[in-house]
Design a protein around this motif. Structure first.
Motif, PDB file in Angstrom:
ATOM      1  N   ARG A  50       0.847  -1.213   0.000  1.00 31.79           N
ATOM      2  CA  ARG A  50       0.000   0.000   0.000  1.00 31.79           C
ATOM      3  C   ARG A  50       0.877   1.256   0.000  1.00 31.79           C
ATOM      4  O   ARG A  50       0.563   2.258  -0.642  1.00 31.79           O
ATOM      5  CB  ARG A  50      -0.897   0.030   1.232  1.00 31.79           C
ATOM      6  CG  ARG A  50      -2.262  -0.591   1.005  1.00 31.79           C
ATOM      7  CD  ARG A  50      -2.932  -0.766   2.331  1.00 31.79           C
ATOM      8  NE  ARG A  50      -3.952   0.194   2.637  1.00 31.79           N
ATOM      9  CZ  ARG A  50      -3.893   1.086   3.626  1.00 31.79           C
ATOM     10  NH1 ARG A  50      -2.834   1.181   4.376  1.00 31.79           N
ATOM     11  NH2 ARG A  50      -4.894   1.894   3.863  1.00 31.79           N
ATOM     12  N   ALA A 220      -5.375   2.646  -5.454  1.00 31.30           N
ATOM     13  CA  ALA A 220      -4.876   1.268  -5.332  1.00 31.30           C
ATOM     14  C   ALA A 220      -4.453   0.800  -6.717  1.00 31.30           C
ATOM     15  O   ALA A 220      -4.888   1.341  -7.731  1.00 31.30           O
ATOM     16  CB  ALA A 220      -5.977   0.371  -4.798  1.00 31.30           C
ATOM     17  N   ALA A 224      -7.094  -4.240  -7.651  1.00 32.74           N
ATOM     18  CA  ALA A 224      -7.014  -4.582  -6.219  1.00 32.74           C
ATOM     19  C   ALA A 224      -8.403  -4.750  -5.606  1.00 32.74           C
ATOM     20  O   ALA A 224      -8.613  -5.626  -4.768  1.00 32.74           O
ATOM     21  CB  ALA A 224      -6.219  -3.519  -5.464  1.00 32.74           C
ATOM     22  N   HIS A 225      -9.344  -3.929  -6.041  1.00 28.93           N
ATOM     23  CA  HIS A 225     -10.677  -3.988  -5.433  1.00 28.93           C
ATOM     24  C   HIS A 225     -11.412  -5.280  -5.782  1.00 28.93           C
ATOM     25  O   HIS A 225     -12.323  -5.684  -5.079  1.00 28.93           O
ATOM     26  CB  HIS A 225     -11.504  -2.765  -5.841  1.00 28.93           C
ATOM     27  CG  HIS A 225     -11.004  -1.508  -5.181  1.00 28.93           C
ATOM     28  ND1 HIS A 225     -11.345  -1.154  -3.898  1.00 28.93           N
ATOM     29  CD2 HIS A 225     -10.143  -0.550  -5.615  1.00 28.93           C
ATOM     30  CE1 HIS A 225     -10.739  -0.030  -3.563  1.00 28.93           C
ATOM     31  NE2 HIS A 225     -10.000   0.354  -4.592  1.00 28.93           N
ATOM     32  N   GLN A 226     -11.007  -5.925  -6.870  1.00 29.51           N
ATOM     33  CA  GLN A 226     -11.649  -7.198  -7.250  1.00 29.51           C
ATOM     34  C   GLN A 226     -10.850  -8.399  -6.751  1.00 29.51           C
ATOM     35  O   GLN A 226     -11.289  -9.540  -6.860  1.00 29.51           O
ATOM     36  CB  GLN A 226     -11.761  -7.314  -8.787  1.00 29.51           C
ATOM     37  CG  GLN A 226     -12.723  -6.332  -9.453  1.00 29.51           C
ATOM     38  CD  GLN A 226     -12.130  -4.932  -9.542  1.00 29.51           C
ATOM     39  OE1 GLN A 226     -10.964  -4.757  -9.870  1.00 29.51           O
ATOM     40  NE2 GLN A 226     -12.940  -3.923  -9.223  1.00 29.51           N
ATOM     41  N   TRP A 230      -6.934  -8.795  -1.467  1.00 28.03           N
ATOM     42  CA  TRP A 230      -7.091  -7.461  -0.882  1.00 28.03           C
ATOM     43  C   TRP A 230      -8.423  -7.344  -0.142  1.00 28.03           C
ATOM     44  O   TRP A 230      -8.539  -6.574   0.823  1.00 28.03           O
ATOM     45  CB  TRP A 230      -6.923  -6.375  -1.946  1.00 28.03           C
ATOM     46  CG  TRP A 230      -5.471  -6.213  -2.292  1.00 28.03           C
ATOM     47  CD1 TRP A 230      -4.840  -6.601  -3.446  1.00 28.03           C
ATOM     48  CD2 TRP A 230      -4.434  -5.682  -1.448  1.00 28.03           C
ATOM     49  NE1 TRP A 230      -3.499  -6.335  -3.368  1.00 28.03           N
ATOM     50  CE2 TRP A 230      -3.218  -5.768  -2.157  1.00 28.03           C
ATOM     51  CE3 TRP A 230      -4.417  -5.141  -0.168  1.00 28.03           C
ATOM     52  CZ2 TRP A 230      -2.003  -5.332  -1.617  1.00 28.03           C
ATOM     53  CZ3 TRP A 230      -3.211  -4.709   0.369  1.00 28.03           C
ATOM     54  CH2 TRP A 230      -2.024  -4.806  -0.352  1.00 28.03           C
ATOM     55  N   GLY A 231      -9.453  -8.112  -0.566  1.00 30.37           N
ATOM     56  CA  GLY A 231     -10.707  -8.160   0.189  1.00 30.37           C
ATOM     57  C   GLY A 231     -10.437  -8.738   1.579  1.00 30.37           C
ATOM     58  O   GLY A 231     -10.929  -8.230   2.596  1.00 30.37           O
ATOM     59  N   ARG A 234      -8.659  -6.220   3.725  1.00 22.69           N
ATOM     60  CA  ARG A 234      -9.546  -5.182   4.263  1.00 22.69           C
ATOM     61  C   ARG A 234     -10.297  -5.698   5.496  1.00 22.69           C
ATOM     62  O   ARG A 234     -10.396  -5.016   6.506  1.00 22.69           O
ATOM     63  CB  ARG A 234     -10.542  -4.744   3.184  1.00 22.69           C
ATOM     64  CG  ARG A 234     -11.232  -3.432   3.513  1.00 22.69           C
ATOM     65  CD  ARG A 234     -12.267  -3.047   2.491  1.00 22.69           C
ATOM     66  NE  ARG A 234     -13.257  -4.087   2.320  1.00 22.69           N
ATOM     67  CZ  ARG A 234     -13.616  -4.611   1.158  1.00 22.69           C
ATOM     68  NH1 ARG A 234     -13.065  -4.192   0.052  1.00 22.69           N
ATOM     69  NH2 ARG A 234     -14.529  -5.549   1.106  1.00 22.69           N
ATOM     70  N   ASP A 240      -8.914   0.515   4.625  1.00 22.74           N
ATOM     71  CA  ASP A 240      -9.317   0.619   3.217  1.00 22.74           C
ATOM     72  C   ASP A 240      -8.199   0.157   2.312  1.00 22.74           C
ATOM     73  O   ASP A 240      -7.018   0.321   2.636  1.00 22.74           O
ATOM     74  CB  ASP A 240      -9.636   2.083   2.876  1.00 22.74           C
ATOM     75  CG  ASP A 240     -11.002   2.462   3.395  1.00 22.74           C
ATOM     76  OD1 ASP A 240     -11.796   1.538   3.676  1.00 22.74           O
ATOM     77  OD2 ASP A 240     -11.248   3.666   3.548  1.00 22.74           O
ATOM     78  N   ILE A 241      -8.579  -0.382   1.181  1.00 20.46           N
ATOM     79  CA  ILE A 241      -7.553  -0.792   0.208  1.00 20.46           C
ATOM     80  C   ILE A 241      -6.998   0.464  -0.475  1.00 20.46           C
ATOM     81  O   ILE A 241      -5.807   0.599  -0.676  1.00 20.46           O
ATOM     82  CB  ILE A 241      -8.156  -1.753  -0.833  1.00 20.46           C
ATOM     83  CG1 ILE A 241      -8.680  -3.007  -0.130  1.00 20.46           C
ATOM     84  CG2 ILE A 241      -7.128  -2.126  -1.886  1.00 20.46           C
ATOM     85  CD1 ILE A 241      -9.449  -3.928  -1.017  1.00 20.46           C
TER      86      ILE A 241
END
Ligand SMILES: C[S@@+](CC[C@H](N)C(=O)[O-])C[C@H]1O[C@@H](n2cnc3c(N)ncnc32)[C@H](O)[C@@H]1O
Length: 329
Positions: A50, A220, A224-226, A230-231, A234, A240-241
Motif C-alpha cells: 500500500r 490502489a 485490487a478492489h476485485q 485485498w478483500g 480489508r 481501506d484498500i
C-alpha cells in the motif's frame, strides 16, 4: 496463522495487526520490532505494498513535472523492506548504480538487500547501521511516524548534503505538519520540486490555515478492489484498500522547470449540489476555490485526478476556466 487461499501466501494477520497498531499509536518507537523474516515478508506484500502505491503516485507526479534523478546513488533511510528504494529503481531503470540502505534493524536490512539484489541484480547494494550523510538521491518513507524529535532532527541535518530528497509519509495532520517543518528547514538549501508549485513559504503556515494539512490520495493498483487477497486484507486489517492518503515533499539542488501560475490541489474536492469546493495551493496563498457545473474543468476536478496540478483562471474565488498541467507526457 491463517491461509488465504491457494493463490495467496499465508499471512500472520495477528502479527500484522500488532504492527499496524504500533504504527498508528503516534508514539516514538525505539525498539526494533522486525521480529522475523516472516513478518517482513507479510508487511512487504500488504502494508508495504500500500505504501508502494503512494510511491507510485509521487513518482508519477515527479515525472509529469520533469524530474529525473540527479545522481546515480540512491539512499533509503529507515528502509524497512526497501519499498521506497525498490519503487524508485523500478520507475527509473538504469538511473541508479548503487543503493545504500539504512535501518536500525539488521533483519530489515538483510531483507531489503536480498529483494533489491533479486529485482535489480546490476545495482550495488550496501547496508549501514549508522545514519549516513547522503550525497545522492534520498528516499524516506514512513519514518517520521516513529521517530523521536532528536532522531528526526538528526535525519534532517544529514540531508543537507543530498542532491535530492523524496520523502513520503502518511496523509495525516501530524505528518503533513512535520513535513512542512522539514520544508521550511531545508528551503534555503534546496529547490522545492513538489507538491508545491513555488519556492515561497508554505501557505498553510498563514493565519487561519491551521485546520488544513497538505495531503493527497493514491489509487490502489488496478484490480485490487476485485482481488480476493485485498478483500481479505480489508476485513482482517480493517483498513481501506485505497485510495490511500499520503503527504510528501520532493527537494532538489537543481531548480524545477518554470510553472508560472500553477496550482496544486490539496486533499479531495468537496461536492456540493451545484459546485465543487477545492483547496488550492499556489505561490500567493492557499485558498478555497469553487468550480460551478458550468466551469469547463468541473468534470475533471470531480474525477479527483492525481496529480492535481492546474493553471486556473479565477474570478476572485471562482474557477472560471483553466488547464490541467498533468497531461504533458
Ligand atoms: C514504518 S517502517 C517503514 C519502512 C519503509 N521505509 C516503508 O516505507 O515501508 C519504519 C522503519 O524505520 C526504521 N527506523 C525507525 N527509527 C529508526 C532510527 N532511529 N534509526 C534507524 N532506523 C529507524 C524502522 O526499523 C523501520 O524499518
Amino acid at each position: 496463522m491463517m491461509t488465504d487461499g491457494p493463490l495467496t501466501p499465508p499471512i500472520d494477520w495477528t502479527q500484522l495487526r500488532v504492527l499496524r497498531d504500533l504504527f498508528l499509536s503516534g508514539e516514538p518507537v525505539t525498539e526494533d520490532y522486525w521480529s522475523s523474516q516472516r513478518l517482513l515478508r507479510d508487511y512487504d506484500i500488504t502494508l508495504g505494498e500500500r505504501i508502494g502505491w503512494k510511491w507510485d503516485a509521487v513518482i508519477q507526479e515527479l515525472q509529469v513535472r520533469g524530474w529525473t534523478p540527479p545522481s546515480s546513488r540512491l539512499y533509503d533511510m529507515g528502509c524497512g523492506t526497501g519499498v521506497a528504494a525498490r519503487r524508485m529503481l523500478k520507475a527509473f531503470p538504469g538511473a541508479f548504480k548503487a543503493v545504500t540502505l539504512w535501518d536500525r534493524s539488521d533483519r530489515a536490512l538483510k531483507y531489503a538487500k536480498q529483494k533489491i539484489r533479486h529485482e535489480h541484480p546490476f545495482v550495488k547494494v550496501e547496508t549501514v547501521r549508522e545514519c549516513p550523510t547522503p550525497h545522492g538521491v534520498v528516499a524516506l518513507s514512513h519514518v517520521l511516524t516513529e521517530c523521536a524529535d532528536e532522531d528526526a532532527a538528526q535525519i534532517v541535518e544529514a540531508l543537507e548534503g543530498a542532491k535530492a530528497v523524496v520523502w513520503v509519509e502518511p496523509g495525516t495532520y501530524a505528518m503533513s505538519r512535520m513535513l512542512i517543518e522539514v520544508r521550511e528547514a531545508l528551503r534555503d538549501s534546496f529547490h522545492v520540486r513538489a507538491p508545491c508549485t513555488h519556492q515561497a513559504g508554505c501557505g498553510l503556515l498563514a493565519e487561519g490555515m491551521n485546520a488544513h494539512w497538505c495531503h493527497h490520495f493514491a489509487p490502489a493498483v488496478a484490480g485490487a478492489h476485485q482481488n480476493p487477497f485485498w478483500g481479505h486484507f480489508r476485513r482482517e486489517m480493517n483498513l481501506d484498500i485505497g485510495p490511500v492518503a499520503y503527504s510528501f515533499l520532493a527537494l532538489d539542488t537543481k531548480p524545477a522547470p518554470e510553472e508560472p501560475g500553477a496550482s496544486h490541489l490539496i486533499g479531495r474536492p468537496i461536492r456540493q449540489p451545484k459546485f465543487l469546493r477545492v483547496l488550492s495551493c499556489q505561490e500567493e496563498d492557499v485558498a478555497e476555490l469553487v468550480a460551478s457545473r458550468k466551469c469547463p474543468l468541473y468534470r475533471e476536478l470531480k474525477q479527483e485526478l492525481t496529480p492535481a496540478l492546474y493553471r486556473f483562471e479565477r474570478k476572485k474565488n471562482r474557477i472560471v476556466d483553466g488547464k490541467n498541467l498533468s497531461c504533458k507526457t
